[in-house]
Design a protein around this motif. Structure first.
Motif, mmCIF file in Angstrom:
data_model
loop_
_atom_site.group_PDB
_atom_site.id
_atom_site.type_symbol
_atom_site.label_atom_id
_atom_site.label_comp_id
_atom_site.label_asym_id
_atom_site.label_seq_id
_atom_site.Cartn_x
_atom_site.Cartn_y
_atom_site.Cartn_z
ATOM 1 N N ASP A 688 -0.437 6.349 1.794
ATOM 2 C CA ASP A 688 -1.875 6.104 1.882
ATOM 3 C C ASP A 688 -2.168 4.674 1.464
ATOM 4 O O ASP A 688 -1.500 4.121 0.584
ATOM 5 C CB ASP A 688 -2.664 7.061 0.982
ATOM 6 N N THR A 695 -12.141 2.674 0.585
ATOM 7 C CA THR A 695 -11.776 3.699 1.556
ATOM 8 C C THR A 695 -10.262 3.881 1.565
ATOM 9 O O THR A 695 -9.498 2.953 1.300
ATOM 10 C CB THR A 695 -12.254 3.341 2.972
ATOM 11 N N THR A 697 -6.957 5.405 3.806
ATOM 12 C CA THR A 697 -6.447 5.828 5.108
ATOM 13 C C THR A 697 -5.021 6.339 4.946
ATOM 14 O O THR A 697 -4.208 5.719 4.259
ATOM 15 C CB THR A 697 -6.471 4.677 6.124
ATOM 16 N N TYR A 699 -1.332 7.279 6.516
ATOM 17 C CA TYR A 699 -0.454 6.827 7.581
ATOM 18 C C TYR A 699 0.860 7.616 7.565
ATOM 19 O O TYR A 699 1.352 8.012 6.501
ATOM 20 C CB TYR A 699 -0.113 5.340 7.417
ATOM 21 N N SER A 741 -4.546 -1.142 10.123
ATOM 22 C CA SER A 741 -5.888 -0.801 9.645
ATOM 23 C C SER A 741 -6.894 -1.004 10.773
ATOM 24 O O SER A 741 -6.582 -1.581 11.820
ATOM 25 C CB SER A 741 -6.269 -1.700 8.473
#
Length: 824
Positions: A688, A695, A697, A699, A741
């Protein structure tokens, strides 16, 4: 005595490009060339040769101008495997036709000096005999037509028999040596459009190829193949989103130079992306230049401003990365009101207590008293350790409310380590005295104490790492400060791995005094551990050495996955491998096979070459073989090889499990003994990223079917008996990959923090690139310095004939000024 100044300094090229620069090089520097492959002929599956490529008529001027050059007619199959197969197998007379066609084209162009055979995609080692016979027939045909005609053959890069990185194992250098006047080894293409970025011809690959080729071939015949080109890999988005098949775009030297001097950009070489001249770096290990066009900041894993255990800094092939080899429990407690160790206030039965640890024996119970100053709601956590699989249960009560703590999963990651567990969550406690009582379930469980706190939570962690991004403005080709038009993107380079069985035990025998721990037993024979430094208390390379049966001190194994890596010393014979109960999965030196036995019954076998290691190499360079079996009920799968290849599956009846470990008929050495769960797997893929705006995200996680997920430990368990790859449609490349990203609104001149948190172990976090959202890349290319360096290595290190450059017209033309003239 005259000195042959051209010994080892010959130079071959091919006329593939057909561009202006190719003709310029031929015109001005033909005196630097010794051999040219006229890349103008193509063979099909019928054996018919057609003219395709640069027209021969366009080459006649240079043929006449440079009679010293060996001019060869290059015949290729463009890597079409069906064509190679048809020629090799003489399908419908294809080979016969091909041989007559070679004579025909030599007759059509009688001035030629012979042929250059460029056949690729010939298959695996099983085809090597027929492939060699094909080249033998080519040789005989050409020499029968005209004994003065030359035969050059283009060969794939190999570092051993069966040693092709691209599957071209039809090729055996020693067998082909007799059937060529010269051989150009195509040692370019390790990095390509679809690979991870890197040198097209990395040093380690070239070293392996030419150490081998110079040993088994006539060195004076061999040209070292070198690239004149490079690749520019776009790393700001996935190829699919870019409308491409692969990330890489081939670049000649001059295309690379245009990137370096700011003539190209990623918005069709026009606004809005700035035109930025950039700095090239020199890879002094691989002797090749590289660059990062439109990248505003980059860093390696070791450049993290901070990272927490169990993340570790590692290096492999000069890549610096962060990874975790195991997870640690991460516990938080909020405000701690009571912190009590395992020393009991009183006890009954057998309880041993030392250094703040209580261990329960027969009828053992321990009592702990604590005081709460004010009534309220509290969490209570206890700290335990299960030392072994049969020491796995304990009772703990708070004010008479009892809870049973136990664990039966063999793969559970907290075996033999302390962990915190919740005794009570949100419990109302009155002000005053309270009592915790610990009592035996399974003898030997260790109690380290408890905490009364405001908020307890725990989770397994692979650590995290923080990085500082510092984008700064560049100066464009006009001398003005510039920055991205849209914003930035962050690309993370990581290496994912194929899942492995959820780990139960990993033994590389490197821990000092491991045989004294009580975890192991000798069932038969004699065993010792050889250590690189016998007296070191640090972890050093070690080997289990002996014969007989060596096992974990436990007899309850059944559905498990066992793997061993072993070597046969000089004089050793018979079988060696892993066992569980009555099952023995082994390498048999006498039969040269992988075998599975149930007591005295052989259940299956697979032929495999096995060699002994001479005594002088046993500790420093042993020939290791990997053997493993996965037991699921009555089905046993057998694997071997470094890539854990499934060899066969067998059924067994009456198997009841039992002890497990390593077994050997005669003396062998083992450097790894690993046990995993037969049904549960640990993925090595997800991480992550927490961005500057907070934020997060995720992966890398792969979607799977026919399995259930354990969210706590991030493992998955199969729901049906299948091989793990069948649970997913996505492949795992085992090469570095890029994860992107979305667009980031960052400003040049500021610093920003991103945090990377691996959710799995064994994923390598290599590099971060912050680049222009309109496009950025990694560029490797070949310049004159690089080619001259390897030309010198070819001549003076390996004693080769010279170099073969793919291909004329892609190179830095300054190269030719640095190479010797081939004429007086």
């Amino acid at each position: 005595m005259s000195l042959d100044v051209l010994k080892g300094r010959k130079c071959m090229v091919w006329t593939f490009m057909g561009n202006t620069r190719m003709y310029t090089a031929l015109k001005n520097y033909g005196d630097r060339l010794s051999q040219v492959g006229l890349f103008s002929f193509k063979v099909d599956a019928t054996g018919t040769i057609t003219e395709s490529g640069v027209a021969i008529s366009d080459m006649l001027t240079y043929v006449n101008k440079y009679p010293h050059i060996t001019w060869l007619l290059t015949v290729r199959n463009d890597g079409t495997s069906s064509v190679f197969t048809a020629l090799r197998e003489n399908t419908d007379g294809a080979q016969d036709k091909f041989l007559t066609e070679l004579v025909r084209i030599m007759g059509k162009y009688p001035w030629c000096d012979g042929v250059d055979i460029d056949l690729e995609r010939g298959g695996d080692y099983s085809t090597h005999a027929k492939s060699t016979a094909l080249f033998h027939n080519i040789w005989n045909t050409v020499k029968a037509y005209d004994s003065t005609k030359k035969v050059n053959i283009c060969l794939p890069g190999m570092n051993a028999v069966n040693g092709s990185v691209g599957g071209e194992n039809w090729c055996v250098y020693a067998d082909l040596n007799a059937y060529c006047d010269t051989a150009a080894i195509m040692s370019y293409g390790m990095a390509w459009a679809g690979s991870a970025p890197g040198p097209v011809s990395p040093k380690d690959w070239l070293d392996g190829i030419y150490d081998y080729a110079s040993r088994v071939m006539t060195s004076e015949k061999v040209f070292m193949g070198l690239p004149a080109y490079g690749w520019n890999w776009q790393i700001y988005d996935t190829p699919e989103n870019l409308g491409e098949t692969y990330r890489g775009v081939s670049n000649t030297y001059y295309a690379a130079k245009n990137w370096m001097t700011g003539k190209y950009n990623f918005t069709d070489d026009s606004a809005p992306q700035p035109f930025i001249p950039i700095l090239a770096y020199w890879d002094d290990y691989n002797k090749v230049p590289y660059a990062f066009p439109q990248v505003y900041d980059f860093m390696e894993g070791r450049d993290a401003t901070s990272y927490e255990y169990p993340l570790l800094n590692g290096t492999y092939n000069r890549h610096h990365y962060l990874t975790a080899y195991g997870k640690q429990q991460q516990a938080t407690f909020g405000t701690i009101h009571v912190d009590h160790d395992g020393t009991p206030d009183s006890h009954a039965g057998i309880v041993s207590s030392e250094n703040g640890i209580a261990v329960m024996g027969d009828d053992g119970s321990a009592t702990y008293r604590f005081t709460i100053p004010a009534s309220g709601t509290y969490d209570i956590a206890v700290k335990l350790c299960y030392p072994f699989w049969d020491k796995n249960g304990i009772y703990v009560s708070i004010d008479g409310a009892q809870r049973h703590f136990t664990e039966s999963r063999l793969w559970w990651p907290y075996w033999r380590s302390t962990f915190w567990a919740s005794l009570a969550d949100g419990m109302t406690l009155s002000a005053g005295s309270h009592t915790i009582t610990v009592s035996v379930d399974a003898k030997g469980v260790q109690f380290y104490g408890f905490r009364v706190c405001s908020e307890f939570s725990e989770a397994p962690s692979a650590g995290s790492a923080s990085f500082m991004l510092s984008p700064r403005k560049f100066i464009d080709v006009d001398g003005n400060e510039c920055q991205p038009d849209k914003g930035f993107k962050l690309t993370t380079e990581a290496l994912r791995r194929k899942p492995d069985s959820a780990l139960i035990w990993y033994a590389d025998f490197e821990d000092y005094g491991m045989l004294d721990t009580g975890y192991w037993q000798t069932l038969s024979g004699s065993w010792k551990i050889w250590r690189e430094d016998e007296y070191s208390e640090q972890r050093v390379y070690s080997q289990l050495d002996g014969s007989g049966k060596f096992a974990w001190n436990y007899d309850g194994f059944r559905d498990i996955h066992l793997r061993a890596r072993l070597a046969f010393p000089s004089g050793s014979k018979g079988r060696a491998g892993v066992f569980c109960g009555s099952l023995f999965c082994c390498l048999d030196y006498d039969t040269q096979a992988v075998e599975l036995w149930n007591r005295s019954t052989k259940l299956g076998s697979y032929s495999q070459g096995i060699s002994q290691t001479r005594t002088a190499d046993l500790r420093t360079d042993p020939t290791m073989y990997t053997i493993e079996m996965r037991i699921r009920g009555s089905t046993v799968r057998v694997y071997s090889g470094a890539s854990y290849t499934l060899r066969f599956t067998a059924s067994v009846s009456g198997f009841t499990g039992g002890e497990a470990g390593y077994q050997s008929d005669s003396r062998t050495v083992c450097e790894l003994l690993r046990m995993g769960d037969a049904w549960t797997y640990e993925p090595y893929e997800r991480f992550d990223v927490t961005f500057p705006d907070g934020t997060v995200t995720q992966y890398g996680r792969i979607s799977r079917t026919n399995c259930t997920w354990d969210d706590e430990f991030q493992v998955f368990t199969l729901t049906s008996d299948m091989e793990e790859p069948a649970t997913r449609s996505e492949s795992i490349s085992m090469d570095y990959e890029f994860h992107h990203s979305g667009q980031l609104s960052l400003e040049c001149g500021n610093d920003y923090t991103v945090t990377i948190t691996p959710r799995d172990i064994n994923i390598w976090l290599s590099r971060l690139f912050l680049g222009d959202a309109d496009g950025f890349s990694i560029l490797y290319y070949q310049d004159a310095d690089s080619l001259v360096y390897w030309a010198n290595q070819a001549a003076y290190r390996w004693g080769l004939r010279g170099i073969a450059i793919w291909s004329l017209g892609q190179e830095d033309l300054r190269l030719w000024e640095a190479l010797p003239r081939q004429t007086e």
